[in-house]
Scaffold this motif. Structure first.
Motif, PDB file in Angstrom:
ATOM      1  N   ALA A 152       0.827  -1.208   0.000  1.00  0.00           N
ATOM      2  CA  ALA A 152       0.000   0.000   0.000  1.00  0.00           C
ATOM      3  C   ALA A 152       0.859   1.255   0.000  1.00  0.00           C
ATOM      4  O   ALA A 152       0.559   2.237  -0.690  1.00  0.00           O
ATOM      5  CB  ALA A 152      -0.935  -0.013   1.212  1.00  0.00           C
ATOM      6  N   VAL A 153       1.951   1.229   0.766  1.00  0.00           N
ATOM      7  CA  VAL A 153       2.872   2.367   0.799  1.00  0.00           C
ATOM      8  C   VAL A 153       3.490   2.571  -0.584  1.00  0.00           C
ATOM      9  O   VAL A 153       3.577   3.702  -1.086  1.00  0.00           O
ATOM     10  CB  VAL A 153       3.966   2.142   1.856  1.00  0.00           C
ATOM     11  CG1 VAL A 153       5.042   3.219   1.762  1.00  0.00           C
ATOM     12  CG2 VAL A 153       3.361   2.129   3.260  1.00  0.00           C
ATOM     13  N   ALA A 154       3.883   1.478  -1.224  1.00  0.00           N
ATOM     14  CA  ALA A 154       4.539   1.568  -2.530  1.00  0.00           C
ATOM     15  C   ALA A 154       3.606   2.128  -3.600  1.00  0.00           C
ATOM     16  O   ALA A 154       4.051   2.825  -4.519  1.00  0.00           O
ATOM     17  CB  ALA A 154       5.059   0.200  -2.951  1.00  0.00           C
ATOM     18  N   THR A 155       2.319   1.828  -3.491  1.00  0.00           N
ATOM     19  CA  THR A 155       1.356   2.291  -4.489  1.00  0.00           C
ATOM     20  C   THR A 155       0.695   3.607  -4.122  1.00  0.00           C
ATOM     21  O   THR A 155      -0.099   4.138  -4.900  1.00  0.00           O
ATOM     22  CB  THR A 155       0.261   1.238  -4.703  1.00  0.00           C
ATOM     23  OG1 THR A 155      -0.410   0.977  -3.453  1.00  0.00           O
ATOM     24  CG2 THR A 155       0.851  -0.060  -5.242  1.00  0.00           C
ATOM     25  N   GLY A 156       1.008   4.134  -2.928  1.00  0.00           N
ATOM     26  CA  GLY A 156       0.420   5.394  -2.504  1.00  0.00           C
ATOM     27  C   GLY A 156      -1.037   5.291  -2.099  1.00  0.00           C
ATOM     28  O   GLY A 156      -1.758   6.292  -2.099  1.00  0.00           O
ATOM     29  N   THR A 157      -1.487   4.102  -1.728  1.00  0.00           N
ATOM     30  CA  THR A 157      -2.881   3.891  -1.343  1.00  0.00           C
ATOM     31  C   THR A 157      -3.070   4.175   0.148  1.00  0.00           C
ATOM     32  O   THR A 157      -2.336   3.640   0.982  1.00  0.00           O
ATOM     33  CB  THR A 157      -3.303   2.437  -1.630  1.00  0.00           C
ATOM     34  OG1 THR A 157      -3.001   2.117  -2.988  1.00  0.00           O
ATOM     35  CG2 THR A 157      -4.790   2.250  -1.382  1.00  0.00           C
ATOM     36  N   PRO A 158      -4.038   5.010   0.522  1.00  0.00           N
ATOM     37  CA  PRO A 158      -4.275   5.267   1.955  1.00  0.00           C
ATOM     38  C   PRO A 158      -4.641   3.988   2.698  1.00  0.00           C
ATOM     39  O   PRO A 158      -5.339   3.131   2.164  1.00  0.00           O
ATOM     40  CB  PRO A 158      -5.451   6.261   1.945  1.00  0.00           C
ATOM     41  CG  PRO A 158      -5.435   6.867   0.582  1.00  0.00           C
ATOM     42  CD  PRO A 158      -4.942   5.781  -0.335  1.00  0.00           C
ATOM     43  N   TRP A 159      -4.189   3.895   3.934  1.00  0.00           N
ATOM     44  CA  TRP A 159      -4.460   2.689   4.712  1.00  0.00           C
ATOM     45  C   TRP A 159      -4.523   3.008   6.198  1.00  0.00           C
ATOM     46  O   TRP A 159      -3.925   3.969   6.673  1.00  0.00           O
ATOM     47  CB  TRP A 159      -3.384   1.628   4.469  1.00  0.00           C
ATOM     48  CG  TRP A 159      -1.975   2.071   4.781  1.00  0.00           C
ATOM     49  CD1 TRP A 159      -1.128   2.759   3.951  1.00  0.00           C
ATOM     50  CD2 TRP A 159      -1.262   1.893   6.020  1.00  0.00           C
ATOM     51  NE1 TRP A 159       0.062   3.013   4.578  1.00  0.00           N
ATOM     52  CE2 TRP A 159       0.010   2.491   5.856  1.00  0.00           C
ATOM     53  CE3 TRP A 159      -1.572   1.293   7.239  1.00  0.00           C
ATOM     54  CZ2 TRP A 159       0.970   2.502   6.874  1.00  0.00           C
ATOM     55  CZ3 TRP A 159      -0.619   1.295   8.243  1.00  0.00           C
ATOM     56  CH2 TRP A 159       0.634   1.889   8.063  1.00  0.00           C
ATOM     57  N   THR A 160      -5.256   2.149   6.913  1.00  0.00           N
ATOM     58  CA  THR A 160      -5.326   2.196   8.372  1.00  0.00           C
ATOM     59  C   THR A 160      -5.116   0.785   8.900  1.00  0.00           C
ATOM     60  O   THR A 160      -5.666  -0.172   8.350  1.00  0.00           O
ATOM     61  CB  THR A 160      -6.684   2.724   8.858  1.00  0.00           C
ATOM     62  OG1 THR A 160      -6.857   4.076   8.422  1.00  0.00           O
ATOM     63  CG2 THR A 160      -6.780   2.673  10.386  1.00  0.00           C
ATOM     64  N   LEU A 161      -4.324   0.663   9.948  1.00  0.00           N
ATOM     65  CA  LEU A 161      -4.101  -0.623  10.607  1.00  0.00           C
ATOM     66  C   LEU A 161      -4.614  -0.556  12.035  1.00  0.00           C
ATOM     67  O   LEU A 161      -4.256   0.356  12.785  1.00  0.00           O
ATOM     68  CB  LEU A 161      -2.613  -0.970  10.635  1.00  0.00           C
ATOM     69  CG  LEU A 161      -2.200  -2.131  11.556  1.00  0.00           C
ATOM     70  CD1 LEU A 161      -2.777  -3.457  11.069  1.00  0.00           C
ATOM     71  CD2 LEU A 161      -0.679  -2.220  11.692  1.00  0.00           C
ATOM     72  N   ILE A 162      -5.459  -1.506  12.393  1.00  0.00           N
ATOM     73  CA  ILE A 162      -5.842  -1.716  13.796  1.00  0.00           C
ATOM     74  C   ILE A 162      -5.165  -3.007  14.235  1.00  0.00           C
ATOM     75  O   ILE A 162      -5.454  -4.085  13.715  1.00  0.00           O
ATOM     76  CB  ILE A 162      -7.364  -1.805  13.965  1.00  0.00           C
ATOM     77  CG1 ILE A 162      -8.031  -0.526  13.455  1.00  0.00           C
ATOM     78  CG2 ILE A 162      -7.719  -2.045  15.430  1.00  0.00           C
ATOM     79  CD1 ILE A 162      -9.544  -0.558  13.534  1.00  0.00           C
TER      80      ILE A 162
END
Length: 348
Positions: A152-162
């Motif tokens: 996700a970081v490499a593709t620039g996609t927003p993300w949230t981790l719980i």
């Protein structure tokens, strides 16, 4: 490993990896080149290819390998390293005092320099494209999620981790996760149980924007809660999950509730047709002729025994294949599957 899910609002993210197919993944020797603790009770192992054998098989986030331990025990571990590093695999192993001994062997009998056998990788938990991601991890379930977050970081996609764990010290890769969030459109919510109780998935599901894909991996109670909440709060197809063991049985009827009956199995490559009695498993009969057929969990959740189906109607009883894959009947898990027609023809 299992990616089976049930109920409205859930789906398994499964797709063929570069090493999947009707032929079982091959074995190869690798060396343990690095050991390091990454949390209390968790050791990270770096497995490197022998220079003479060339690079390891390609893999994508969500993939796992079979690790053949010195005793011959086989265990599955998610790959949590960097897919762009073809010379190594990285896994993390939780010591489970109440387990069957595989994790203790990995901790105690695999020093640096040890040569071990691996199979795979296989991937029934592939990260699909999405507008944004919500990742749910519990304990050692962070391992496949970590590789997904890097993607996700490499593709620039927003993300949230719980990310939940029993204690803060038992939660692996916390510093790296915080660094990844700072370098990207990411957010990390750490929930140590002894400090904060259980994660609030319901609030996160309600707040998830349309277009969010949810990926979950962790202990069974966490996954059951996620499935129940997704059925109530998420659109169909939003939740994707992976299990590290057989799913807790429910009262819902399944094909496996039927009375087992005798059937024939033809092994296409071996040229043999065998009888599978009502009281014997398909894999046990097959292994009398093809003893090298891989297997591990024998409960239908790891995917090691996935076998191509050339003809006949399988009775799918695994927790790996999606509904679409079951309808396609191209493969089956022969450790638990049986036959709904008079004969099966397998690519063996």
């Amino acid at each position: 490993m299992s990616t089976q899910s049930a109920g409205a609002g859930t789906v398994t993210a499964a797709a063929a990896s570069p090493t999947e197919g009707t032929t079982p993944a091959g074995e190869r020797q690798v060396a343990i080149t690095r050991r390091r603790p990454v949390a209390a009770g968790i050791v990270e192992l770096t497995l490197a290819a022998h220079p003479a054998e060339g690079p390891l098989e390609d893999w994508e986030p969500g993939a796992h390998i079979d690790l053949v331990l010195p005793s011959g025990t086989i265990r599955q571990y998610s790959l949590c390293g960097h897919p762009e590093r073809p010379s190594e695999y990285v896994i993390a192993v939780l010591r489970e005092p109440e387990g069957r001994g595989g994790s203790a062997e990995a901790h105690d009998r695999l020093p640096e320099g040890t040569t071990v056998t691996v199979r795979g990788p296989r991937n029934h938990f592939r990260l699909a494209g999405a507008e944004r991601y919500l990742f749910l991890a519990g304990g050692i379930g962070i391992t496949p999620i970590l590789a997904m977050i890097r993607e996700a970081v490499a593709t620039g996609t927003p993300w949230t981790l719980i990310y939940g764990g029993r204690t803060r010290s038992s939660m692996a890769y916390t510093e790296e996760l915080v660094e990844l969030a700072a370098l990207s459109h990411g957010d990390v919510v750490m929930v140590p149980q002894d400090e904060l109780g259980h994660p609030d998935f319901a609030t996160a599901f309600r707040a998830a924007p349309r277009g969010t894909a949810v990926y979950a991996c962790g202990p069974e109670p966490m996954l059951l809660a996620s499935e129940a909440l997704s059925a109530e709060l998420l659109p169909v197809g939003t939740l994707h999950l992976e299990r590290f063991g057989a799913k807790t049985q429910t009262d819902e009827p399944t094909s496996s509730d039927q009375t087992d009956t005798e059937f024939k199995v033809e092994l296409a490559r071996s040229g043999r047709t065998l009888t599978v009695p009502a009281d014997r498993r398909l894999i046990d009969v097959v292994r009398e002729i093809v003893p090298q057929v891989p297997f591990s969990c024998e409960e239908g959740y790891c995917g090691s025994c996935e076998t191509g189906v050339l003809d006949g109607l399988p009775d799918h009883r695994d927790q790996v294949l999606t509904d679409e894959e079951r309808d396609g009947n191209e493969t089956m898990m022969i450790c638990v599957g049986r036959c709904l027609s008079r004969k099966l023809t397998l690519d063996l």
